[in-house]
Design a protein around this motif. Structure first.
Motif, PDB file in Angstrom:
ATOM      1  N   ILE A  38       0.867  -1.177   0.000  1.00  0.00           N
ATOM      2  CA  ILE A  38       0.000   0.000   0.000  1.00  0.00           C
ATOM      3  C   ILE A  38       0.902   1.224   0.000  1.00  0.00           C
ATOM      4  O   ILE A  38       1.817   1.321   0.818  1.00  0.00           O
ATOM      5  N   ALA A  39       0.648   2.128  -0.900  1.00  0.00           N
ATOM      6  CA  ALA A  39       1.453   3.349  -0.966  1.00  0.00           C
ATOM      7  C   ALA A  39       1.317   4.126   0.341  1.00  0.00           C
ATOM      8  O   ALA A  39       0.229   4.206   0.923  1.00  0.00           O
ATOM      9  N   ALA A  40       2.410   4.688   0.802  1.00  0.00           N
ATOM     10  CA  ALA A  40       2.422   5.416   2.079  1.00  0.00           C
ATOM     11  C   ALA A  40       1.468   6.605   2.074  1.00  0.00           C
ATOM     12  O   ALA A  40       0.957   6.989   3.122  1.00  0.00           O
ATOM     13  N   ASP A  41       1.193   7.159   0.891  1.00  0.00           N
ATOM     14  CA  ASP A  41       0.295   8.315   0.838  1.00  0.00           C
ATOM     15  C   ASP A  41      -1.162   7.924   0.585  1.00  0.00           C
ATOM     16  O   ASP A  41      -2.017   8.782   0.434  1.00  0.00           O
ATOM     17  N   ASN A  42      -1.467   6.628   0.593  1.00  0.00           N
ATOM     18  CA  ASN A  42      -2.839   6.158   0.402  1.00  0.00           C
ATOM     19  C   ASN A  42      -3.504   6.020   1.770  1.00  0.00           C
ATOM     20  O   ASN A  42      -3.697   4.926   2.290  1.00  0.00           O
ATOM     21  N   SER A  43      -3.855   7.148   2.349  1.00  0.00           N
ATOM     22  CA  SER A  43      -4.381   7.158   3.719  1.00  0.00           C
ATOM     23  C   SER A  43      -5.691   6.388   3.843  1.00  0.00           C
ATOM     24  O   SER A  43      -5.946   5.767   4.876  1.00  0.00           O
ATOM     25  N   GLU A  44      -6.513   6.399   2.808  1.00  0.00           N
ATOM     26  CA  GLU A  44      -7.789   5.670   2.877  1.00  0.00           C
ATOM     27  C   GLU A  44      -7.559   4.164   3.009  1.00  0.00           C
ATOM     28  O   GLU A  44      -8.188   3.499   3.834  1.00  0.00           O
ATOM     29  N   MET A  45      -6.655   3.616   2.200  1.00  0.00           N
ATOM     30  CA  MET A  45      -6.405   2.176   2.265  1.00  0.00           C
ATOM     31  C   MET A  45      -5.670   1.802   3.536  1.00  0.00           C
ATOM     32  O   MET A  45      -5.918   0.744   4.118  1.00  0.00           O
ATOM     33  N   LEU A  46      -4.794   2.655   4.000  1.00  0.00           N
ATOM     34  CA  LEU A  46      -4.124   2.391   5.279  1.00  0.00           C
ATOM     35  C   LEU A  46      -5.136   2.352   6.415  1.00  0.00           C
ATOM     36  O   LEU A  46      -5.021   1.537   7.337  1.00  0.00           O
ATOM     37  N   ARG A  47      -6.140   3.218   6.360  1.00  0.00           N
ATOM     38  CA  ARG A  47      -7.199   3.212   7.370  1.00  0.00           C
ATOM     39  C   ARG A  47      -7.990   1.899   7.310  1.00  0.00           C
ATOM     40  O   ARG A  47      -8.282   1.289   8.345  1.00  0.00           O
ATOM     41  N   VAL A  48      -8.305   1.427   6.101  1.00  0.00           N
ATOM     42  CA  VAL A  48      -9.006   0.145   5.941  1.00  0.00           C
ATOM     43  C   VAL A  48      -8.162  -0.985   6.536  1.00  0.00           C
ATOM     44  O   VAL A  48      -8.675  -1.849   7.256  1.00  0.00           O
ATOM     45  N   LEU A  49      -6.870  -0.952   6.240  1.00  0.00           N
ATOM     46  CA  LEU A  49      -5.970  -1.970   6.770  1.00  0.00           C
ATOM     47  C   LEU A  49      -6.008  -1.997   8.290  1.00  0.00           C
ATOM     48  O   LEU A  49      -6.190  -3.053   8.895  1.00  0.00           O
ATOM     49  N   ARG A  50      -5.864  -0.838   8.894  1.00  0.00           N
ATOM     50  CA  ARG A  50      -5.831  -0.774  10.365  1.00  0.00           C
ATOM     51  C   ARG A  50      -7.167  -1.178  10.990  1.00  0.00           C
ATOM     52  O   ARG A  50      -7.200  -1.868  12.005  1.00  0.00           O
ATOM     53  N   ARG A  51      -8.261  -0.760  10.387  1.00  0.00           N
ATOM     54  CA  ARG A  51      -9.588  -1.036  10.953  1.00  0.00           C
ATOM     55  C   ARG A  51     -10.036  -2.478  10.774  1.00  0.00           C
ATOM     56  O   ARG A  51     -10.650  -3.060  11.672  1.00  0.00           O
ATOM     57  N   HIS A  52      -9.804  -3.018   9.578  1.00  0.00           N
ATOM     58  CA  HIS A  52     -10.439  -4.290   9.246  1.00  0.00           C
ATOM     59  C   HIS A  52      -9.496  -5.467   9.037  1.00  0.00           C
ATOM     60  O   HIS A  52      -9.903  -6.608   9.197  1.00  0.00           O
TER      61      HIS A  52
END
Length: 85
Positions: A38-52
């Motif tokens: 996941i690209a470091a600047d892809n905050s939306e996908m990083l949030r999905v990763l952390r949440r789910h």
């Protein structure tokens, strides 16, 4: 493979649904592990990763990438000499 969600469809858990489907297909095919980036600047996908997805991960890390275009090598002039000759 790569996964992208069109801007018009973001914010509706489409990426999470696509990931879940992909993981289910991998498991059905006998694939027991996966690696994702996941690209470091892809905050939306990083949030999905952390949440789910965080509870299902066995590890995580960071990588760095650098890209530099190579300059063209000028064509040799004159007769060529074989190596060692």
């Amino acid at each position: 493979s790569s996964l992208f969600v069109a801007p018009a469809h973001r914010g509706r858990a489409r990426g999470l649904a696509l990931l879940a489907t992909g993981f289910c297909r991998q498991q059905a095919a006998g694939i027991r592990g996966a690696r994702a980036a996941i690209a470091a600047d892809n905050s939306e996908m990083l949030r999905v990763l952390r949440r789910h997805l965080a509870p299902f991960l066995s590890g995580g890390g960071e990588s760095r990438r650098s890209v530099h275009p190579l300059a063209a090598i000028p064509a040799a002039t004159g007769p060529s000499t074989p190596p060692g000759g």
